[in-house]
Design a protein around this motif. Structure first.
Motif, mmCIF file in Angstrom:
data_model
loop_
_atom_site.group_PDB
_atom_site.id
_atom_site.type_symbol
_atom_site.label_atom_id
_atom_site.label_comp_id
_atom_site.label_asym_id
_atom_site.label_seq_id
_atom_site.Cartn_x
_atom_site.Cartn_y
_atom_site.Cartn_z
ATOM 1 N N ASP A 170 0.831 -1.196 0.000
ATOM 2 C CA ASP A 170 0.000 0.000 0.000
ATOM 3 C C ASP A 170 0.873 1.256 0.000
ATOM 4 O O ASP A 170 2.092 1.183 0.216
ATOM 5 C CB ASP A 170 -0.915 0.008 1.226
ATOM 6 C CG ASP A 170 -1.936 -1.128 1.192
ATOM 7 O OD1 ASP A 170 -2.307 -1.549 0.071
ATOM 8 O OD2 ASP A 170 -2.343 -1.587 2.269
ATOM 9 N N ILE A 171 0.241 2.388 -0.214
ATOM 10 C CA ILE A 171 0.983 3.650 -0.243
ATOM 11 C C ILE A 171 1.727 3.887 1.069
ATOM 12 O O ILE A 171 2.846 4.400 1.081
ATOM 13 C CB ILE A 171 0.023 4.826 -0.526
ATOM 14 C CG1 ILE A 171 -0.576 4.693 -1.936
ATOM 15 C CG2 ILE A 171 0.743 6.156 -0.390
ATOM 16 C CD1 ILE A 171 0.440 4.632 -3.040
ATOM 17 N N ASP A 172 1.124 3.487 2.198
ATOM 18 C CA ASP A 172 1.799 3.715 3.477
ATOM 19 C C ASP A 172 2.854 2.649 3.783
ATOM 20 O O ASP A 172 3.411 2.624 4.883
ATOM 21 C CB ASP A 172 0.787 3.819 4.630
ATOM 22 C CG ASP A 172 -0.133 2.621 4.724
ATOM 23 O OD1 ASP A 172 0.066 1.657 3.961
ATOM 24 O OD2 ASP A 172 -1.056 2.643 5.557
ATOM 25 N N SER A 208 2.635 9.521 2.860
ATOM 26 C CA SER A 208 1.942 10.129 1.725
ATOM 27 C C SER A 208 2.904 10.269 0.555
ATOM 28 O O SER A 208 4.115 10.478 0.741
ATOM 29 C CB SER A 208 1.401 11.513 2.116
ATOM 30 O OG SER A 208 0.908 12.191 0.980
ATOM 31 N N GLY A 229 -4.100 5.825 -6.470
ATOM 32 C CA GLY A 229 -4.907 5.038 -5.542
ATOM 33 C C GLY A 229 -4.205 4.827 -4.217
ATOM 34 O O GLY A 229 -3.274 5.551 -3.844
ATOM 35 N N THR A 230 -4.637 3.810 -3.487
ATOM 36 C CA THR A 230 -4.052 3.525 -2.174
ATOM 37 C C THR A 230 -3.192 2.266 -2.177
ATOM 38 O O THR A 230 -2.521 1.972 -1.205
ATOM 39 C CB THR A 230 -5.165 3.337 -1.128
ATOM 40 O OG1 THR A 230 -6.010 2.246 -1.528
ATOM 41 C CG2 THR A 230 -6.002 4.599 -0.995
ATOM 42 N N ARG A 231 -3.216 1.517 -3.263
ATOM 43 C CA ARG A 231 -2.486 0.249 -3.332
ATOM 44 C C ARG A 231 -1.532 0.301 -4.527
ATOM 45 O O ARG A 231 -1.945 0.525 -5.662
ATOM 46 C CB ARG A 231 -3.460 -0.908 -3.442
ATOM 47 C CG ARG A 231 -2.850 -2.273 -3.333
ATOM 48 C CD ARG A 231 -3.901 -3.300 -2.924
ATOM 49 N NE ARG A 231 -4.086 -3.318 -1.478
ATOM 50 C CZ ARG A 231 -4.955 -4.099 -0.853
ATOM 51 N NH1 ARG A 231 -5.745 -4.895 -1.536
ATOM 52 N NH2 ARG A 231 -5.048 -4.079 0.470
#
Length: 269
Positions: A170-172, A208, A229-231
């Motif tokens: 994921d992004i994080d 972020s 996106g987030t992934r």
């Protein structure tokens, strides 16, 4: 003489059967989950090891090998480091199916939406765990990877495939190498131009990726946050069924051969 022949040949057959049981073929599939005009990934380094290898440590300065990956997507020096550890680790590099590299002459990167896969033969003992490293582009020193050496177990203590669940990045889960300012200047795969500013920071997590949005890329588009996106990526595993002789068959065949040799000797006597 006959006994020595039996013992040596049977011993060789037993070794063959044992070694065959230890080998395992695993298919690894990597997918860039960004949509069009999202982020790219440089050729992803896969490391299969015994649990003692770590590509980086959060809170510590990046090694020169990690810096080469985080800034340029170059994995050669890290592969050399893995080999120098002498722990029986294996490495493989997953490239994009087509296209261009982040730098001239480099192998294809993983474009948004692209899938790369390969099959590798592993030893369940020395290749029990999985680690990975890849640069996120366009960026100055942003990368993905796992900091824990034993986070992803492919085989259990008995040497059995664990059916490891798909790894979702994921992004994080993204990391900052701490070696350059994240201003897009001089960043690989970016056409923003300028000169990168070196820093002496440490490896840290990135919550972020806003600093990458709006960056012009060598592919001719501007990174759009809505398409990121987030992934970011997924890595999945499946064991490829081998097609060997049935278990114990090599031993049986060699045993029958030895019995035949012994009978011939008796007949000659």
């Amino acid at each position: 003489m006959t006994f020595i022949l039996k013992a040596s040949v049977l011993g060789a057959a037993l070794a063959l059967t044992t070694s065959g049981a230890q080998a395992a073929s695993v298919k690894v599939t990597i997918e860039n989950l960004s949509e069009e005009n999202g982020l790219y990934l440089t050729p992803l380094l896969n490391v299969f090891h015994d649990g003692t290898y770590a590509g980086f440590t959060e809170g510590q300065a990046a090694s020169t090998q990690l810096e080469a990956i985080a800034e340029e997507g170059m994995v050669g020096s890290e592969i050399d480091r893995v080999n120098a550890l002498n722990i029986g680790a294996q490495t493989a590099v997953a490239t994009g199916p087509a296209g261009f590299g982040s730098m001239p002459g480099q192998p294809p990167v993983l474009d948004a939406g692209e899938v790369s896969s390969f099959t590798i033969d592993l030893d369940p003992t020395s290749n029990r765990y999985f680690s990975f490293l890849s640069m996120v582009i366009p960026s100055n020193d942003t990368f993905i990877g796992n900091s824990s050496a034993t986070a992803y177990e492919l085989f259990d203590g008995a040497g059995l495939f664990t059916d490891l669940a798909t790894i979702f990045v994921d992004i994080d889960d993204v990391w900052d190498g701490g070696t350059e300012e994240n201003d897009g200047q001089g960043a690989a795969f970016s056409t923003a131009g300028g000169t990168a500013t070196d820093t002496t920071g440490t490896v840290s997590s990135v919550s972020s990726l806003d600093f990458l949005f709006g960056q012009p890329t060598a592919a001719g588009f501007i990174v759009d946050g809505a398409d990121v996106g987030t992934r970011l990526a997924s890595i999945s595993f499946s064991q490829v069924a081998p097609v060997p002789l049935p278990a114990g068959m090599p031993l049986l065949l060699v045993g029958l051969g030895v019995m035949g040799l012994a009978r011939r000797r008796q007949n000659r006597s």
